[in-house]
Write an enzyme that holds these catalytic residues in place. Sequence first.
Site, PDB file in Angstrom:
ATOM      1  N   HIS A 221      39.278  49.551  40.952  1.00  0.00           N
ATOM      2  CA  HIS A 221      38.051  48.821  40.643  1.00  0.00           C
ATOM      3  C   HIS A 221      37.741  47.883  41.807  1.00  0.00           C
ATOM      4  O   HIS A 221      38.468  47.864  42.806  1.00  0.00           O
ATOM      5  CB  HIS A 221      38.204  48.053  39.325  1.00  0.00           C
ATOM      6  CG  HIS A 221      39.422  47.186  39.256  1.00  0.00           C
ATOM      7  ND1 HIS A 221      39.578  46.071  40.036  1.00  0.00           N
ATOM      8  CD2 HIS A 221      40.564  47.295  38.528  1.00  0.00           C
ATOM      9  CE1 HIS A 221      40.755  45.513  39.784  1.00  0.00           C
ATOM     10  NE2 HIS A 221      41.381  46.243  38.878  1.00  0.00           N
TER      11      HIS A 221
ATOM     12  N   HIS B 225      40.557  45.965  43.619  1.00  0.00           N
ATOM     13  CA  HIS B 225      41.309  46.679  44.651  1.00  0.00           C
ATOM     14  C   HIS B 225      40.491  46.834  45.930  1.00  0.00           C
ATOM     15  O   HIS B 225      40.992  46.673  47.037  1.00  0.00           O
ATOM     16  CB  HIS B 225      41.681  48.088  44.166  1.00  0.00           C
ATOM     17  CG  HIS B 225      42.491  48.114  42.917  1.00  0.00           C
ATOM     18  ND1 HIS B 225      41.990  48.523  41.698  1.00  0.00           N
ATOM     19  CD2 HIS B 225      43.779  47.778  42.682  1.00  0.00           C
ATOM     20  CE1 HIS B 225      42.933  48.453  40.783  1.00  0.00           C
ATOM     21  NE2 HIS B 225      44.035  48.002  41.342  1.00  0.00           N
TER      22      HIS B 225
END
Lengths: 282, 282
Positions: A34, A37
Amino acid sequence: MKVIQSLQEMQQTILDEKKKGYTVGFVPTMGFLHEGHLSLVERAKKENDLVVMSIFVNPLQFGPNEDFDRYPRNFERDHRLAEQQGVDLLFYPSITAMYPQEMTTEMRAKQRVDVLCGKHRPGHFDGVVTVVMKLFQIVQPTKAYFGMKDAQQVAVIDGLITDYHLPIELIPCPIIREEDGLAKSSRNVNLSEVERKEASHIYQALQRGKELINLGERNSETIKQNLLNYLAENISGEVEYLEILSYPQLREVTEIQNQIIIAVAVKYSTTRLIDNVIITEA
Amino acid sequence: MKVIQSLQEMQQTILDEKKKGYTVGFVPTMGFLHEGHLSLVERAKKENDLVVMSIFVNPLQFGPNEDFDRYPRNFERDHRLAEQQGVDLLFYPSITAMYPQEMTTEMRAKQRVDVLCGKHRPGHFDGVVTVVMKLFQIVQPTKAYFGMKDAQQVAVIDGLITDYHLPIELIPCPIIREEDGLAKSSRNVNLSEVERKEASHIYQALQRGKELINLGERNSETIKQNLLNYLAENISGEVEYLEILSYPQLREVTEIQNQIIIAVAVKYSTTRLIDNVIITEA
């Protein structure tokens, strides 16, 4: 972007790149990427010649009754996102490659683990330090990027790096949030619609804590009770913990001073959410 | 030869040398060098661009009633010998530098340690794997040289390297002996004259074991009893253990087959000697 599954190939590739004098930024993940990251990758790209992301759902850090099997996975999607974001090497090892046989040694996290998630997930951080040590030896990064959503993990890895004098700079990165404030997490997809809606109150509670301190409140028990009442009124999930501790030492504080963390974990029907805020007293 | 005491300087020096593509041979020692250590350096020089020796008497691998304080030390002599032998970098850190604060994690040796020295020195190999992991991170060697006198140590470090996928090749080197067969050891200086004289029978016993196997004896208990009788007749020291095990797995064997080790430890008044022989059945 190159996908590497073999440990030996990964290690050799890095050794070759480092001989050229290249710096290596490393973003270890459990996949199901997501924006959290991706923000780590963005930062790593700015600061290094080469960016390595690993995707590995580490069985060793899940307890017997935890969600290892349910942990969301989608390699195709992760591959696309990592490539779009500019990851150079995507390390995607199998469990058998990472744990080829019973280990002859074991590594345990001793400090900073008897509070927060560590208290409620016995052995979790033993699994974390073990896999992170392995990954660090394989990828040999110059800098390693971790999100502050797992603030305790950052504190524990900070300890690991110091303990073994690892030549790696730890870069803690800010929590990335949904529009309504909910901290981005791979586990959010496991929330029911109702749970997802009310989950923003976890963030609201932390903000409320911050405001109370801004308004001059210094008693941590008072703040804690206030936030627990707020959560009881606004969410259906069970508060596993809400703690106010010094950061990064993670020791209990009765009075707010220096740098503290307010950290919370909420258990929903099929998933468990964590969030935190770090507050530095001016 | 350069002497380096600072961890940071050591680590940075190696990083710089490795950028040039240099290979690094590492000989970790506890000092009070003898021909055993020097033979490791000799081999390391042949196989690497740069040879690093460390001298560090690691408190963590000594038990509370062991000989940490009595362990012989002579840095001036070691310095001279290392320089003569062609060591490039001599790493000589202080205890405070290696253990600057209480560690937040701990490392334990689990396998290959419930026999031989491990059985009689609880915690010893935990201290060994901890300090070796630290040294490996600081020196980042291409190859690491260990003497087979500590055969169990070689087996444990072999496990450590496999566990964490360390990009290091372990090079076990043969035992170097005095003229009369006694294995060279820093601790030999602590023997009385009488003890020193009879200690060669430890080696004789191991040779006897080898001969028995050559003559066709396959029952490990028979061989063990024969050697124990020989030692009882010829030495005054107390036999702490005499074991016949598979190598490097270090499991008990009733019948001699494949590769085995005959290992012995003898306790004298102020010191403890170990020796072994590896036998590969043709």
